[in-house]
Design an enzyme around this catalytic site. Sequence first.
Site, short mmCIF file in Angstrom:
data_model
loop_
_atom_site.label_atom_id
_atom_site.label_comp_id
_atom_site.label_asym_id
_atom_site.label_seq_id
_atom_site.Cartn_x
_atom_site.Cartn_y
_atom_site.Cartn_z
N ARG A 1 -7.89 11.86 -0.79
CA ARG A 1 -9.15 11.45 -0.20
C ARG A 1 -8.99 10.21 0.66
NH1 ARG A 1 -14.24 12.57 -0.71
NH2 ARG A 1 -15.01 10.46 -0.40
N GLU B 1 7.97 4.06 -7.62
CA GLU B 1 8.89 5.19 -7.48
C GLU B 1 10.19 4.84 -8.23
OE1 GLU B 1 7.75 7.75 -5.60
OE2 GLU B 1 9.50 8.84 -4.87
N LYS C 1 2.01 9.15 5.67
CA LYS C 1 3.48 9.15 5.67
C LYS C 1 3.98 9.63 7.03
CE LYS C 1 3.30 13.64 3.49
NZ LYS C 1 3.48 14.49 2.34
N ARG D 1 7.78 9.68 -8.53
CA ARG D 1 6.64 8.78 -8.69
C ARG D 1 6.51 8.40 -10.15
NH1 ARG D 1 1.90 8.71 -5.43
NH2 ARG D 1 0.63 6.91 -6.00
N LYS E 1 9.50 4.75 2.56
CA LYS E 1 9.19 5.91 1.73
C LYS E 1 10.47 6.32 1.03
CE LYS E 1 6.82 10.34 1.66
NZ LYS E 1 7.66 10.99 0.66
#
Length: 515
Positions: free
Chosen positions: A377, A259, A383, A215, A210
């Site tokens: 959703r 990212e 994460k 983004r 991560k």
Amino acid sequence: MLLHRLARVSQEVAATSARSRKTALLAELFRDAEADDVPIVIPYLAGRLPQGRLGIGWKILGTPVPPAEEPTLTVREVDARLTDLGKVSGTGSQAERARLVGELMGACTEPEQRFLLGLIGGEVRQGALDAVAVEGLAQATGAPSADVRRAVMLAGSLQTVAERLLADGPESLAGFRLTVGRPVQPMLAHSASSVTEAIDKLGSCAVEEKLDGIRVQVHRDGDDVRLYTRTLDDITDRLPELTSAARELKGEHFILDGEVIAFDEGGRPRSFQDIAGRVGSRVDVATAAEAVPVSPVFFDALSVDGRDLLDLPFADRHAELARLVPEPMRVRRTLVADPADARARAAAEQFLADTLKRGHEGVVLKGLDAPYSAGRRGASWLKVKPVHTLDLVVLAAEWGHGRRTGKLSNLHLGARNPDGSFAMLGKTFKGLTDALLAWQTERLQELAVEDNGWVVTVRPELVVEIAYDGLQRSTRYPAGVTLRFARVVRYREDKTPAQADTVETLLAAHPEVTP
Ligand code: AMP
């Protein structure tokens, strides 16, 4: 539509926890809305003003105005008045704003005043509302809710879909298609407390780094490359390194998800703020790029060569990504093919530890079977990152609005200075249950030394445990830093202010932002 109707529905939706009731209330509201109301009704319900922030302080908003007896204002009239308010500038603008707000509030009934004050003050955000609004729209128009949801993801906005759907009916949904050059709402991640918990929930999954950057959705159509943020803003002109990187890739037509990050000379990731600063910077692009060169790291492919990949399992989308993007430009990952395999689980834990050591935020675990779906959703992205907590001292609290009227809500938080004073680090009203709100309102009033009607300053005696995601530099606060996503965990009545965390230890724990 009268503002009164909207204010009442908004309040009822917030007050009920039954999803079916929320949906029914919204469906009824949508059925009664005229086409011109929709662009106002949708953002108001979500707690947003179409004009954005108006910058009207609590000094003006906090001045009581006798309410009207009968509701007369329509949402369109309110919207027009707020647009006028947003245009006021120059000398005497503060007085003029105060006059216009007073006039508007004087035309509102008491519940309308409460609703508008919360809206203008930015306190009625109902983050989860979009999902319920999708169901409400489906119910109001007879469209399948899965189709409405998909259209919203593709259009990048609930409002666009609502307007079309309410005007032209369910058939109009077919017009929303994945198109290179039109940004799609990104898929988001839920939280899990550990790698183990995430694997238990997902089954076979990928464990990915991560990265704490920005983004970015990269659209390429031949030589034309466009870049969009998570909120679908076009930032193509800000990041020339990315447009050239996209042109070097093998495919000519694609939409990739990833990212943007930046590294320092030692190869460690630079802080989120440096990257955000780079994207938001107003200096010329070449100078900004020299100071903070950025690179893309991709993790998903939504469309390749005109093929819509959204409904494919993640494993297949990733195979397409790997065909187009060379490994150094893809996010680092490990696979847990079989969740029963203890060695794979141990490798996943080790991957998290290594990722943190390299200076990244944590990991995102992704179900290998899951399609790409906008928003949170389905929870197939989870994460996991270490939670930081601090014991801070409450310095003051602000009176709440909307549902929190009459309660002390937004807390001003301080860390200890070496001389025994406190440095304010930020504010939060997150994480407070109704019981905690009631308790702190009473307790803080006992400690009050001043109440100016907006902020109640207290003796710094109460210690509160705060969870936060990291620090960011700030010129507003005396320590030069503020907390990111601070939320209350619990009060620590077992601790004295002298045992609260110090500015020094806080800064030492976050060398990445040390001013
Ligand atoms: P958060 O903003 O904390 O909810 O985390 C989700 C964000 O993490 C996404 O919107 C991405 O900007 C970012 N991110 C970093 N690495 C990844 C990854 N490997 N997969 C998905 N999102 C990622």
